[in-house]
Design an enzyme around this catalytic site. Structure first.
Site, mmCIF file in Angstrom:
data_model
loop_
_atom_site.group_PDB
_atom_site.id
_atom_site.type_symbol
_atom_site.label_atom_id
_atom_site.label_comp_id
_atom_site.label_asym_id
_atom_site.label_seq_id
_atom_site.Cartn_x
_atom_site.Cartn_y
_atom_site.Cartn_z
ATOM 1 N N HIS A 109 0.864 -1.185 0.000
ATOM 2 C CA HIS A 109 0.000 0.000 0.000
ATOM 3 C C HIS A 109 0.903 1.238 0.000
ATOM 4 O O HIS A 109 0.752 2.158 0.799
ATOM 5 C CB HIS A 109 -0.918 -0.017 1.219
ATOM 6 C CG HIS A 109 -2.115 0.886 1.102
ATOM 7 N ND1 HIS A 109 -3.216 0.569 0.353
ATOM 8 C CD2 HIS A 109 -2.373 2.111 1.636
ATOM 9 C CE1 HIS A 109 -4.112 1.542 0.442
ATOM 10 N NE2 HIS A 109 -3.614 2.499 1.207
ATOM 11 N N THR A 145 -2.569 2.548 -4.796
ATOM 12 C CA THR A 145 -2.732 3.041 -3.430
ATOM 13 C C THR A 145 -3.546 4.334 -3.411
ATOM 14 O O THR A 145 -3.228 5.284 -4.119
ATOM 15 C CB THR A 145 -1.344 3.312 -2.821
ATOM 16 O OG1 THR A 145 -0.563 2.119 -2.892
ATOM 17 C CG2 THR A 145 -1.454 3.772 -1.382
ATOM 18 N N GLU A 146 -4.617 4.360 -2.614
ATOM 19 C CA GLU A 146 -5.459 5.543 -2.435
ATOM 20 C C GLU A 146 -5.970 6.101 -3.765
ATOM 21 O O GLU A 146 -6.195 7.297 -3.911
ATOM 22 C CB GLU A 146 -4.705 6.623 -1.656
ATOM 23 C CG GLU A 146 -4.167 6.165 -0.316
ATOM 24 C CD GLU A 146 -5.245 5.757 0.678
ATOM 25 O OE1 GLU A 146 -6.359 6.270 0.580
ATOM 26 O OE2 GLU A 146 -4.955 4.907 1.553
ATOM 27 N N LEU A 147 -6.157 5.219 -4.742
ATOM 28 C CA LEU A 147 -6.619 5.569 -6.091
ATOM 29 C C LEU A 147 -5.713 6.595 -6.777
ATOM 30 O O LEU A 147 -6.162 7.356 -7.653
ATOM 31 C CB LEU A 147 -8.060 6.091 -6.066
ATOM 32 C CG LEU A 147 -9.153 5.082 -5.670
ATOM 33 C CD1 LEU A 147 -10.523 5.702 -5.888
ATOM 34 C CD2 LEU A 147 -9.047 3.779 -6.438
ATOM 35 N N TRP A 299 -7.988 9.934 -4.126
ATOM 36 C CA TRP A 299 -9.347 10.128 -3.613
ATOM 37 C C TRP A 299 -9.344 10.847 -2.263
ATOM 38 O O TRP A 299 -10.366 10.946 -1.599
ATOM 39 C CB TRP A 299 -10.102 8.803 -3.547
ATOM 40 C CG TRP A 299 -9.677 7.801 -2.493
ATOM 41 C CD1 TRP A 299 -8.611 7.859 -1.659
ATOM 42 C CD2 TRP A 299 -10.357 6.587 -2.181
ATOM 43 N NE1 TRP A 299 -8.568 6.745 -0.852
ATOM 44 C CE2 TRP A 299 -9.642 5.939 -1.147
ATOM 45 C CE3 TRP A 299 -11.517 5.960 -2.658
ATOM 46 C CZ2 TRP A 299 -10.020 4.720 -0.603
ATOM 47 C CZ3 TRP A 299 -11.892 4.749 -2.113
ATOM 48 C CH2 TRP A 299 -11.160 4.140 -1.100
#
Length: 535
Positions: A109, A145-147, A299
């Site tokens: 991640h 990771t985290e869009l 995001w």
């Protein structure tokens, strides 16, 4: 038939223990076992397991009409195996239904896509292997990771074999366009993009239990009516959420589980939507337009940018210090070093150092172990200082071992050559001692010249011969062996090297600094032997 794409992110970092300055060099244990165990077990009991059971019931009731997708970080999977095996078992049950798609992502991640393409690709492959091992299916769709997405990242993802990727439907990127279509990458039109409908997603994730919200309470019936307000030409609505939204961020008492249980019935009864997975939807639709994203989006927060992780000097310093180690870590074959390298890359460590106000800050208070971002920075840098020392010591040890295996003992080498010379040149009346002495004088200098000559043939190879050689020679070995060579010789070699190899070689040579003479000779000896076998 129009589709709703439910995607759930599942991730928990390995939280770091309080690590003080005086721990540096004294302790190499970085993780808070109690915190990690208790949080993972708590979230599994409140969120993952009850929600997985709810989804299993909906799949049983509605069959192929109800599908969802997950991305589960490798770090989370590691912790499930350690602390919550029953949670992992419930995900396996979902996988067995065939109605759930598991997406690929970075194993840790991490933010590797922003700094180190080699590390990024390595982690994606490692994660895909893990998903296939646990759930029996290799991922075909990707979420970073985290869009986090940009044109460059999209190109790397496509090169890894994925043709569909999820990201944020950021307003500053879409402008007047709706996220409720399938798009493609502006840099590579073959990569299809599914964009998050942040309005509907955040209604569930952040506003569901907010009693001051004008739309509270949110019911399944109300949500299905909102779906009907979209133009019928808009074929897909992407609801992308943290899985912890169910039961942890929004507690069971808020009615979040009842909402999700009732939603499919209301959708089927009142709308023309079904539920689909990213790969399924992308295979049925054609992109309506390309999306150009020159700068990374995510995001997170109202800005939908990277400032949650890389928005101040502390974050930048920690990030740069970590990834400056990348090449040295890749040279290490120590499993503990490799494990810690992965775990220290997790994006959460940089998120904890953020000093700005978050629109979603209240949610992350659940999991932030630090009282201030400055405390997070100091703790992380103390651990990183210890880790840097371990990496450097480990590499020195490996080089010493390489030297002991690759550098011949000069005395025994000369003795061996002397014996060969005696047998070839000395007559039967020659005394053995005289022959030894003469042989030593005769062969000592030529033997050294012979080894140097073998290495120097590297600079006289044709382009095709050099290509055959570099296919066999480790780039790290070549970088060490060229350290103190004349610049004109190195330049002559570079001209015949493939562009990508040339670039990586130059980067490595800058990072290596000035190794010991014995180290350089060890690598030259190794390459000389390789060249002997090839030519």
């Amino acid at each position: 038939m129009r589709s709703i794409c439910f995607y759930f992110q599942v991730h928990q970092p390995f939280r770091l223990r309080t690590y003080r300055f005086f721990d540096i060099g004294a302790s190499h244990h970085y993780y808070d076992e109690y915190q990690n165990r208790s949080i993972v077990r708590r979230v599994a009991e409140r969120s993952y397991i009850p929600m997985n059971n709810l989804l299993l019931g909906l799949i049983s009731e509605y069959g192929a009409s109800f599908r969802v997708s997950f991305s589960i970080s490798g770090i989370a999977l590691d912790q499930f195996e350690m602390y919550a095996p029953e949670a992992l078992a419930s995900f396996k049950k979902l996988a067995a239904t065939g109605n759930v798609e598991f997406l690929a992502e970075t194993y840790a991640h991490s933010l590797a896509a922003l700094k180190d393409p080699e590390e990024f690709k390595s982690q994606v492959r490692k994660h895909a292997d893990r998903i296939e091992q646990l759930f029996g299916v290799r991922p075909t769709a990707f979420r970073n990771t985290e869009l986090i997405y940009s044109d460059y990242i999209g190109s790397m993802v496509y090169d890894l074999g994925y043709n569909v990727m999820l990201t944020e439907g950021a307003k500053h990127i879409l402008g007047w366009k709706s996220p409720n279509f399938l798009y493609c990458s502006g840099a590579n039109p073959k990569l299809k993009l599914l964009l998050r409908n942040y309005q509907l997603s955040d209604d569930i994730a952040f506003r569901f239990s907010n009693q001051s919200w004008i739309e509270w309470p949110l019911t399944a019936e109300k949500f299905s009516k909102w779906l009907n307000t979209f133009d019928k030409n808009q074929p897909v609505v992407n609801i992308f959420l943290d899985y912890e939204s169910f039961g942890e961020h929004q507690w069971a008492e808020t009615g979040i589980f009842e909402f999700m249980k009732a939603l499919p019935k209301q959708v089927f009864a009142n709308t023309g939507f079904k539920f689909g997975t990213p790969s399924q939807i992308a295979s049925k639709l054609q992109p309506v337009a390309a999306v150009n994203v020159p700068h990374p989006i995510s995001w997170a927060d109202e800005e939908r940018d990277l400032t949650a992780w890389l928005g101040n000097e502390m974050q930048d310093e920690a990030f740069e210090s970590l990834y400056n180690l990348a090449q040295k870590v890749r040279m290490s074959n120590n499993n503990e070093i490799q494990k810690d390298w992965l775990y220290l890359q997790t994006s959460d460590h940089f998120y904890y150092m953020c000093t700005k106000w978050f629109s979603d800050g209240a949610v992350h208070k659940y999991f932030n172990p630090y009282s201030t971002p400055y405390e997070a920075f100091i703790n992380y840098m103390n651990i990183l200082s210890d880790f840097i020392g371990r990496v450097e010591r480990m590499n020195e040890q490996q080089l010493e071992e390489t030297e002991s295996y690759n550098i011949p003992d000069p005395a025994s080498f000369l003795k061996k050559q002397a014996k060969t010379t005696i047998s070839a040149t000395a007559g039967p009346d020659k005394k053995k001692a005289t022959g030894k002495k003469a042989g030593a004088k005769a062969v000592a200098k030529p033997a050294e010249k012979k080894e140097e000559g073998n290495f120097n043939t590297l600079f006289n190879l044709s382009k095709n011969e050099l290509k055959a050689a570099v296919d066999k020679i480790d780039i790290k070995d070549l970088a060490f062996s060229l350290i103190d060579k004349a610049e004109d010789e190195i330049e002559k070699l570079r001209k015949n090297l493939p562009a990508a190899y040339h670039k990586e070689l130059s980067k490595l040579m800058k990072e290596l600094g000035k190794p010991r003479k014995a180290t350089i000779e060890a690598y030259r000896t190794k390459i000389s032997e390789m060249l002997k076998s090839l030519f």
